[in-house]
Design an enzyme around this catalytic site. Structure first.
Site, short mmCIF file in Angstrom:
data_model
loop_
_atom_site.label_atom_id
_atom_site.label_comp_id
_atom_site.label_asym_id
_atom_site.label_seq_id
_atom_site.Cartn_x
_atom_site.Cartn_y
_atom_site.Cartn_z
CG ASP A 71 -2.62 -2.04 -7.73
OD1 ASP A 71 -1.54 -2.13 -7.13
OD2 ASP A 71 -3.68 -1.68 -7.19
CD GLU A 118 -2.53 -1.83 0.38
OE1 GLU A 118 -2.66 -1.15 -0.65
OE2 GLU A 118 -3.08 -2.94 0.53
#
Length: 560
Positions: A373, A191
């Site tokens: 991502d 994250e």
């Protein structure tokens, strides 16, 4: 004439799902990502290399993902999944014909059948039935760089024990060596969540973590166990404080830009250890990332959300990002190529202007870092892999830019400036609120109690004197703890995307750990386990059949 390099960074991760259900959540996630993102990207790499263009992309593969792609059951289960999709497409085509559907929709069913057939053929023949093996070969041949990630994707700033963060890092390095035959130079901190060194205490009142205790900065722990660089969001660099140069001088510090690479060191560091940090260029990245205003929002692209009943195949295009599902028009694959070409040229133009402006005004090389991502490309944005192909081709011919892996950028620029960064993540508001809020704080109560219990048990064991049975139980307990620590569970609870599944999974891992601790205490007391307890241990081992390289002795890695 070149003024800078582009480092396209792709972070690939999925939580441990093997042997934990398939539909609607579980193993299906792995197969969808493999079919939709990993295989198409490998195909793009293959096409580029055959055209004498080295993609020079940096791709992160989390240890949990590696274990799933390399799981003994993956080839058979993935093949079954792909064959099911082919069968669904065939049945859709038959039903559409029988019910008099639009001829183009009938065509699309056949198009999907061919698409899945080609992906399965690539998997078996072009990539020899090994997605990891294919990635490894591209790295071994010098075309990409593979980096690692925290072992189970733990949210470092909120973990209660530095020992457990250290294990996330050390075990990830060991796992990387197992799969790729070398040590990783870089890591993705889960994250992009960073915490400097300071007198930390938990955000919820759980003993002993709410009393406050001096903690290592994330960069210090990375430095101890090998990874040389990591990534953060833009504000962590632009709002940082200059700390001087590696040689002890103070000659810089006037230009904290995302187009530069820095060394990071906590202001309250007691070790002086540093690590390299690269910041996402948010303005550029959002042009690709945003599903509302970015390139993926174009009306002609395949819509992710609307799916055909029974088959769950997608037959519609975006049409309008704000349109109700009933107003979506049918997808036309041949309508996408021209728009992809235009968007790629538009993006490269922005990249060139950004690099040229920085180079001209600062008289230095520009390092453009674009982290995403991986699953954005292909899984979420179906046309994304082709965008990457066009991007690599365009930059290959650019007079101003070149593609470079992160390690190549660092070696070229040899950054000397040291900064101290604030705490936070790349989540909403750049803080911890996605992973610690009223909906999921109960998970941290479970985690902190489990961390403390594990530490208390391990601190009072002489590892050298334990037998094989106790060693197995403790190793399984350590794995269960780290599976609990996965940041995915809090994220899924907050976003409601798979809330029930996430709540079940973290609770189940907690329950497994609780029972394993009980079994360990019985064995330490020289009591024998019952046959049911032995069956339970075997079942836990089968469910969580990953990280065989973990040794219980490594629990004390932070102690040297």
């Amino acid at each position: 004439m070149h003024s800078g390099s582009v480092s396209l960074v792709l972070h690939s991760h999925l939580p441990w799902a093997m042997n934990h259900g398939r539909w609607p959540h579980g193993e299906e996630w792995v197969y969808e990502a493999a079919a939709g993102s990993y295989l198409p990207l490998l195909d793009v790499f293959d096409q580029l290399v055959k055209a004498n263009i080295s993609p020079k992309i940096t791709i992160g593969l989390s240890p949990v993902l590696c274990e799933q792609l390399d799981h003994p059951s993956f080839p058979e289960k993935f093949t079954e999944y792909m064959e099911e999709k082919i069968d669904f497409a065939e049945k859709d085509q038959e039903r559409f014909k029988e019910s008099g559907e639009d001829p183009h929709k009938i065509y699309l069913a056949g198009w999907w059948k061919e698409w899945y057939h080609n992906r399965l053929n690539d998997y078996k023949k072009k990539f020899n039935g090994s997605i990891l093996g294919a990635f490894r070969k591209f790295q071994d041949d010098g075309h990409i760089e593979i980096m690692t990630c925290g072992l189970s994707h733990a949210y470092y700033p909120l973990v209660g024990e530095d020992q457990h963060i250290a294990q996330q890092i050390k075990f990830s390095v060991n796992n990387y060596q197992k799969h790729f035959g070398r040590k990783p130079r870089g890591t993705w901190i889960p994250e992009c969540a960073y915490r400097p060194s300071y007198n930390w205490k938990s955000l919820i009142p759980v003993e002993p973590y709410h009393y406050g205790n001096h903690r290592y900065g994330v960069e210090e722990l990375l430095n101890m166990f090998g990874p040389e660089y990591f990534f953060v969001d833009d504000k962590f660099v632009t709002e940082s404080e200059y700390q001087g140069e590696l040689d002890g001088s103070h000659k810089g510090g006037n230009h904290k830009s995302t187009l530069r690479i820095f060394n990071v060191r906590s202001k309250d560091s007691r070790t002086g250890r540093t690590s390299r940090v690269l910041a996402r260029n948010r303005d550029l990245a959002m042009q690709v990332w945003s599903g509302e205003i970015g390139y993926p929002a174009h009306p002609n692209y395949l819509d992710f959300h609307k799916k055909q009943d029974r088959s769950m195949l997608r037959y519609w295009r975006v049409t309008d990002t704000k349109a109700d599902m009933q107003y979506k028009d049918l997808y036309h694959p041949d309508w996408t190529w021209e728009k992809l070409d235009m968007q790629t040229n538009h993006f490269i133009h922005h990249l060139e202007n950004t690099a040229n402006y920085h180079h001209e005004n600062n008289k230095e090389w520009a390092s453009i870092c674009l982290p995403f991502d991986t699953e954005l490309f292909g899984h979420w944005w179906f046309e994304g892999p082709q965008f990457i192909k066009y991007l690599c081709e365009g930059i290959h011919h650019s007079p101003y830019l070149n593609m470079a892996t992160v390690s190549e950028q660092i070696d070229k620029m040899n950054p000397q400036e040291i900064i101290a960064m604030p705490e936070g993540s790349w989540g909403e508001n750049n803080d911890h609120s996605v992973w610690m809020n009223e909906d999921n704080k109960w998970t941290w109560e479970m985690i902190y109690n489990s961390e403390r219990r594990m530490k208390d048990l391990m601190d009072n064991i002489d590892i050298k004197s334990i037998n094989k049975e106790l060693r197995e139980v403790l190793t399984l307990a350590l794995k269960s703890l780290h599976l609990m620590l996965a940041s995915d569970w809090q994220f899924l609870i907050t976003t409601w995307s798979a809330r029930d599944y996430a709540e079940m999974r973290i609770s189940n891992h907690h329950s497994d750990l609780d029972r394993l601790m009980f079994y360990a205490q019985k064995l330490l007391a020289k009591d024998k386990l019952t046959s049911d307890e032995k069956k339970d241990i075997k079942a836990i081992k089968e469910r969580n059949s990953l990280f065989d390289e973990i040794k219980i002795e490594d629990y004390f890695c932070l102690n040297g």
